[in-house]
Enzyme design. Sequence first.
Site, PDB file in Angstrom:
ATOM      1  N   ALA A 163       0.872  -1.184   0.000  1.00  0.00           N
ATOM      2  CA  ALA A 163       0.000   0.000   0.000  1.00  0.00           C
ATOM      3  C   ALA A 163       0.906   1.230   0.000  1.00  0.00           C
ATOM      4  CB  ALA A 163      -0.967  -0.009   1.179  1.00  0.00           C
ATOM      5  N   LEU A 164       1.776   1.248  -0.988  1.00  0.00           N
ATOM      6  CA  LEU A 164       2.878   2.214  -0.995  1.00  0.00           C
ATOM      7  C   LEU A 164       2.395   3.644  -1.228  1.00  0.00           C
ATOM      8  CD1 LEU A 164       5.605   0.244  -3.018  1.00  0.00           C
ATOM      9  CD2 LEU A 164       5.160   0.271  -0.539  1.00  0.00           C
ATOM     10  N   HIS A 165       3.108   4.576  -0.586  1.00  0.00           N
ATOM     11  CA  HIS A 165       2.839   6.008  -0.750  1.00  0.00           C
ATOM     12  C   HIS A 165       4.174   6.724  -0.888  1.00  0.00           C
ATOM     13  CE1 HIS A 165       4.043   6.103   3.428  1.00  0.00           C
ATOM     14  NE2 HIS A 165       3.044   5.307   3.761  1.00  0.00           N
TER      15      HIS A 165
ATOM     16  N   HIS B  27       7.130   5.762   1.473  1.00  0.00           N
ATOM     17  CA  HIS B  27       7.911   4.579   1.082  1.00  0.00           C
ATOM     18  C   HIS B  27       8.859   4.922  -0.077  1.00  0.00           C
ATOM     19  CE1 HIS B  27       4.117   2.466   2.603  1.00  0.00           C
ATOM     20  NE2 HIS B  27       5.053   1.950   3.363  1.00  0.00           N
TER      21      HIS B  27
ATOM     22  N   GLN C 242       3.554  -9.677  13.192  1.00  0.00           N
ATOM     23  CA  GLN C 242       3.680  -8.393  13.895  1.00  0.00           C
ATOM     24  C   GLN C 242       2.339  -7.739  14.179  1.00  0.00           C
ATOM     25  OE1 GLN C 242       6.005  -6.592  10.572  1.00  0.00           O
ATOM     26  NE2 GLN C 242       4.877  -4.733  11.087  1.00  0.00           N
TER      27      GLN C 242
ATOM     28  N   GLY D  55      11.893   4.496   8.109  1.00  0.00           N
ATOM     29  CA  GLY D  55      11.277   5.819   8.232  1.00  0.00           C
ATOM     30  C   GLY D  55      11.235   6.299   9.681  1.00  0.00           C
TER      31      GLY D  55
ATOM     32  N   ASP E  88       8.215   5.639  12.134  1.00  0.00           N
ATOM     33  CA  ASP E  88       8.196   4.528  13.088  1.00  0.00           C
ATOM     34  C   ASP E  88       9.470   4.602  13.922  1.00  0.00           C
ATOM     35  OD1 ASP E  88       5.748   2.861  12.146  1.00  0.00           O
ATOM     36  OD2 ASP E  88       6.812   3.396  10.326  1.00  0.00           O
TER      37      ASP E  88
ATOM     38  N   GLN F  82      10.511   1.773  16.173  1.00  0.00           N
ATOM     39  CA  GLN F  82      10.885   0.607  15.370  1.00  0.00           C
ATOM     40  C   GLN F  82      12.343   0.711  14.913  1.00  0.00           C
ATOM     41  OE1 GLN F  82       8.297  -1.573  12.408  1.00  0.00           O
ATOM     42  NE2 GLN F  82       9.316  -0.175  11.016  1.00  0.00           N
TER      43      GLN F  82
ATOM     44  N   SER G 216       0.697   7.330   5.655  1.00  0.00           N
ATOM     45  CA  SER G 216       0.616   5.987   6.227  1.00  0.00           C
ATOM     46  C   SER G 216      -0.331   5.162   5.375  1.00  0.00           C
ATOM     47  CB  SER G 216       0.063   6.081   7.654  1.00  0.00           C
ATOM     48  OG  SER G 216      -0.356   4.799   8.083  1.00  0.00           O
TER      49      SER G 216
HETATM   50  P1  AMP Z   1       5.298  -0.038   6.400  1.00  0.00           P
HETATM   51  O1  AMP Z   1       4.938  -0.427   5.012  1.00  0.00           O
HETATM   52  O2  AMP Z   1       4.282   0.812   7.075  1.00  0.00           O
HETATM   53  O3  AMP Z   1       5.764  -1.214   7.224  1.00  0.00           O
HETATM   54  O4  AMP Z   1       6.566   0.910   6.264  1.00  0.00           O
HETATM   55  C1  AMP Z   1       7.733   0.505   5.590  1.00  0.00           C
HETATM   56  C2  AMP Z   1       8.812   1.522   5.853  1.00  0.00           C
HETATM   57  O5  AMP Z   1       8.389   2.796   5.366  1.00  0.00           O
HETATM   58  C3  AMP Z   1       9.127   1.695   7.353  1.00  0.00           C
HETATM   59  O6  AMP Z   1      10.522   1.875   7.528  1.00  0.00           O
HETATM   60  C4  AMP Z   1       8.370   2.962   7.681  1.00  0.00           C
HETATM   61  O7  AMP Z   1       8.902   3.660   8.791  1.00  0.00           O
HETATM   62  C5  AMP Z   1       8.520   3.755   6.409  1.00  0.00           C
HETATM   63  N1  AMP Z   1       7.479   4.770   6.316  1.00  0.00           N
HETATM   64  C6  AMP Z   1       6.144   4.602   6.520  1.00  0.00           C
HETATM   65  N2  AMP Z   1       5.503   5.777   6.419  1.00  0.00           N
HETATM   66  C7  AMP Z   1       6.453   6.721   6.165  1.00  0.00           C
HETATM   67  C8  AMP Z   1       6.420   8.124   5.980  1.00  0.00           C
HETATM   68  N3  AMP Z   1       5.285   8.829   6.039  1.00  0.00           N
HETATM   69  N4  AMP Z   1       7.596   8.770   5.740  1.00  0.00           N
HETATM   70  C9  AMP Z   1       8.757   8.074   5.698  1.00  0.00           C
HETATM   71  N5  AMP Z   1       8.849   6.734   5.853  1.00  0.00           N
HETATM   72  C10 AMP Z   1       7.718   6.068   6.097  1.00  0.00           C
END
Ligand code: AMP
Length: 283
Positions: free
Chosen positions: A32-34, A37, A61, A149, A152, A155, A189
């Site tokens: 669900a990339l934005h 990511h 998780q 990122g 988190d 994390q 997010s």
């Molecule tokens: P996720 O898909 O939510 O597990 O995130 C994958 C990676 O993308 C993790 O390292 C997150 O911290 C990072 N990430 C998620 N949202 C953002 C954001 N708004 N800005 C920067 N990095 C992000």
Amino acid sequence: MILFKRANDLRQWLEKAKQNGLKSGFIPTMGALHAGHISLINQSKKSDDLTVASIFVNPTQFNNAADLEKYPKTIEADIRQLETAGCDILFLPSVAEMYPDGLQADKKYNLGMLETVLEGKFRPGHYQGVCMIVDKFLQLVQPHYLYLGQKDFQQCMVLQKMIDQLTGIDKPVIRICPTAREKDGLAMSSRNMRLTTDERKTAPKLFQMLTFIKENFTAKPLPELLTEAQKMITDAGFKPDYITIADYETLTPIQKPNDCKHSIALVAAYLHEIRLIDNLILS
Ligand code: AMP
């Protein structure tokens, strides 16, 4: 971009690439990339020879079954975004591929107090699951850099602690990328996709509250500041799990601005069903 679904195929391909001396960056995601990511992909593209991303919604998780079930999946759009960004490799494994022996933990990571505070406290087991999957990915990809990122933040600390304990492979260096935000300040997010139109209008209050804390950090006693911050978001309809002002190095709550060298405000709060998190470095 080359897409791998099997760990063995990816391993063989990467072994060859590494024989040619290529340095790799790895970006684990749950899809669900934005643009947040993609900013991690862009950072790796700028500095590494090879950019490897993964998309895997990791069941171990999730401490809430409904959250796992409702996690957004937009795989075709994700692949297009990664291709446009110039990502070299996408690893897209199945659950059986990553957990051939089942989902039970085969070891326990020593995460100290990180597992009992903030996200650790409110999402029991979450960080053990995060470590379990990222450990597997690191053993497989063996990247030089791991991109994470700041969104988190805890994390990032947890994974540094896990990497410190890694044996058998060269330890990757973590590179933390700033939080990408929507124009109105809302931290990007994957979960934002699940907000209703009304909730989406309310959601930026979380960042406004963090900004309020930052602006008044030295002007008001911190307990008073936290009470006002809490009121700001509860009045808007949030149910906070926590709002804290903490030492950036340890996540221990502080009482006064000069209790530590660098401080950070962190929040997790529900807007009805959706749990949002955010943070802001204060000093
Ligand atoms: P996720 O898909 O939510 O597990 O995130 C994958 C990676 O993308 C993790 O390292 C997150 O911290 C990072 N990430 C998620 N949202 C953002 C954001 N708004 N800005 C920067 N990095 C992000």
